[in-house]
Design an enzyme around this catalytic site. Structure first.
Site, PDB file in Angstrom:
ATOM      1  N   ASN A 291       0.856  -1.188   0.000  1.00  0.00           N
ATOM      2  CA  ASN A 291       0.000   0.000   0.000  1.00  0.00           C
ATOM      3  C   ASN A 291       0.891   1.237   0.000  1.00  0.00           C
ATOM      4  OD1 ASN A 291      -1.875   1.994   0.436  1.00  0.00           O
ATOM      5  ND2 ASN A 291      -2.337   1.421   2.555  1.00  0.00           N
ATOM      6  N   TRP A 292       0.971   1.866  -1.153  1.00  0.00           N
ATOM      7  CA  TRP A 292       1.865   3.031  -1.278  1.00  0.00           C
ATOM      8  C   TRP A 292       1.276   4.266  -0.620  1.00  0.00           C
ATOM      9  CZ3 TRP A 292       3.801   2.884  -7.118  1.00  0.00           C
ATOM     10  CH2 TRP A 292       4.529   1.704  -7.316  1.00  0.00           C
ATOM     11  N   LYS A 293       0.021   4.237  -0.248  1.00  0.00           N
ATOM     12  CA  LYS A 293      -0.674   5.386   0.345  1.00  0.00           C
ATOM     13  C   LYS A 293      -0.480   6.630  -0.538  1.00  0.00           C
ATOM     14  CE  LYS A 293       0.104   3.344   4.842  1.00  0.00           C
ATOM     15  NZ  LYS A 293      -0.112   3.483   6.257  1.00  0.00           N
TER      16      LYS A 293
ATOM     17  N   HIS B 206      -9.721   1.080   4.717  1.00  0.00           N
ATOM     18  CA  HIS B 206      -8.443   1.204   5.429  1.00  0.00           C
ATOM     19  C   HIS B 206      -8.670   2.126   6.626  1.00  0.00           C
ATOM     20  CE1 HIS B 206      -4.328   2.338   6.361  1.00  0.00           C
ATOM     21  NE2 HIS B 206      -3.944   1.274   5.661  1.00  0.00           N
TER      22      HIS B 206
ATOM     23  N   GLU C  63      -7.117   4.501   7.786  1.00  0.00           N
ATOM     24  CA  GLU C  63      -6.917   5.934   7.528  1.00  0.00           C
ATOM     25  C   GLU C  63      -8.152   6.540   6.862  1.00  0.00           C
ATOM     26  OE1 GLU C  63      -3.211   5.356   5.504  1.00  0.00           O
ATOM     27  OE2 GLU C  63      -2.285   4.785   7.405  1.00  0.00           O
TER      28      GLU C  63
ATOM     29  N   GLU D 242      -5.695  -5.226  10.473  1.00  0.00           N
ATOM     30  CA  GLU D 242      -4.674  -4.212  10.692  1.00  0.00           C
ATOM     31  C   GLU D 242      -4.974  -3.467  11.991  1.00  0.00           C
ATOM     32  OE1 GLU D 242      -2.682  -2.984   6.803  1.00  0.00           O
ATOM     33  OE2 GLU D 242      -4.474  -1.792   6.968  1.00  0.00           O
TER      34      GLU D 242
ATOM     35  N   GLY E 102       2.041   2.004  10.677  1.00  0.00           N
ATOM     36  CA  GLY E 102       2.973   3.122  10.517  1.00  0.00           C
ATOM     37  C   GLY E 102       3.633   3.557  11.808  1.00  0.00           C
TER      38      GLY E 102
ATOM     39  N   SER F 244       3.080  -2.477  10.272  1.00  0.00           N
ATOM     40  CA  SER F 244       4.537  -2.477  10.438  1.00  0.00           C
ATOM     41  C   SER F 244       5.198  -3.800  10.048  1.00  0.00           C
ATOM     42  CB  SER F 244       4.905  -2.072  11.869  1.00  0.00           C
ATOM     43  OG  SER F 244       4.441  -0.758  12.140  1.00  0.00           O
TER      44      SER F 244
ATOM     45  N   GLY G 117       2.551  -1.376   4.287  1.00  0.00           N
ATOM     46  CA  GLY G 117       2.562   0.051   3.978  1.00  0.00           C
ATOM     47  C   GLY G 117       3.970   0.548   3.700  1.00  0.00           C
ATOM     48  N   GLY G 118       4.573   1.157   4.719  1.00  0.00           N
ATOM     49  CA  GLY G 118       5.875   1.812   4.568  1.00  0.00           C
ATOM     50  C   GLY G 118       6.927   0.971   3.846  1.00  0.00           C
TER      51      GLY G 118
HETATM   52  C1  PEP Z   1      -0.976  -0.091   5.840  1.00  0.00           C
HETATM   53  O1  PEP Z   1      -0.926   1.009   5.333  1.00  0.00           O
HETATM   54  O2  PEP Z   1      -1.939  -0.819   5.556  1.00  0.00           O
HETATM   55  C2  PEP Z   1       0.074  -0.508   6.753  1.00  0.00           C
HETATM   56  C3  PEP Z   1      -0.029  -1.673   7.317  1.00  0.00           C
HETATM   57  O3  PEP Z   1       1.116   0.372   6.948  1.00  0.00           O
HETATM   58  P1  PEP Z   1       2.519   0.035   7.655  1.00  0.00           P
HETATM   59  O4  PEP Z   1       3.026  -1.264   7.058  1.00  0.00           O
HETATM   60  O5  PEP Z   1       3.411   1.179   7.298  1.00  0.00           O
HETATM   61  O6  PEP Z   1       2.280  -0.098   9.105  1.00  0.00           O
END
Ligand code: PEP
Length: 248
Positions: A9-11, A95, A97, A163, A169, A207, A228-229
């Site tokens: 997930n590049w957000k 998600h 966010e 999640e 994040g 994470s 994500g990251g």
């Molecule tokens: C996400 O955006 O779905 C996520 C899990 O982010 P991260 O891996 O950065 O925690």
């Protein structure tokens, strides 16, 4: 069920050049350019990436989809049929966010799930509790409430991502015991409340990194990862996808 699914997930990150560079690195590597790996890119870059990924095996995903199905006066929205048109195989739905910043509730998310599925784009429903909800011992009830929309959907054409909001994040990862407990809870809930039985895949997100991916992906009932990251770094994402690929 065939193998683990990993979606990056590049957000709201990258620009055109960076997105193309990242996609090129993933396409050049057999650990990432394969079935069972996808990238959820910003909407404006989806068409461009679709052309770049054509002929490869890496799947394209969107980060969100409109709750409105038909074309019309919905400024700023991207419909499920538009996502299908540019070649998206998956879309994230709900998600944390989006729940937090855009107030997405179960009614909107049910419409999004239905629209995506009807357009042939597999929805990935994200669920998870906040830290306050976990500390209050309400996490299972919160997750069950988020899952409830699945009782309104026929079949099993969707994926679920667990999640925990406090792990997204933040660098804080849920323990393997916590992950195993919630994934078992979700699978059980699906068995009892949907007609999807044991075919529904449940990904873990929060994470996930090169260093912890193998242990997380090896945890019982974890069918893949939403990353994500670490998905913005081709080397890290490759290590995660490789760990998943080794478990096929
Ligand atoms: C996400 O955006 O779905 C996520 C899990 O982010 P991260 O891996 O950065 O925690």
């Amino acid at each position: 069920m065939s193998g683990k699914l990993v979606i990056g997930n590049w957000k709201m990150n990258t620009r055109g050049d960076g997105a193309r560079e990242l996609a090129a690195a993933l396409l050049a590597d057999s650990a990432t350019n394969r079935e069972g790996v996808g990238i959820a890119a910003p909407a404006v870059y989806l068409s461009d990436l679709a052309r770049q990924l054509a002929g490869g095996r890496l799947a394209l995903a969107a980060q969100d989809v409109s709750r409105f199905a038909a074309d019309g006066a919905y400024t700023g929205e991207t419909s499920a049929s538009m996502l299908a048109d540019v070649g998206c195989r998956y879309t994230l739905v709900g998600h944390s966010e989006r729940r937090q910043y855009f107030g997405e509730d179960n009614a909107a998310l049910l419409a999004k799930m239905r629209n995506a599925a009807a357009a042939g784009v597999t929805p990935v429903l994200c669920v998870g509790e906040t830290l306050a909800e976990r500390e209050a011992g309400r996490h299972l009830a919160v997750i069950a409430d988020q899952l409830a929309i699945l009782t309104e959907i026929a079949g099993d054409g969707y994926v679920i991502a667990y999640e925990p909001v406090w792990a997204i994040g933040t660098g804080k990862v849920a323990t393997l015991e916590q992950i195993a407990e919630i994934h078992a809870f979700i699978k059980n809930w699906c068995l009892q409340n949907t007609d999807g039985s044991d075919k529904i895949r449940v990904l873990y997100g929060g994470s996930v990194k090169a260093e912890n991916a193998e242990a997380i992906l090896a945890t019982k009932n974890v069918d893949g990862a939403l990353v994500g990251g670490a998905s913005l770094d081709a080397d890290s994402f490759r290590v995660i996808c490789q760990a998943a690929g080794n478990m096929i």
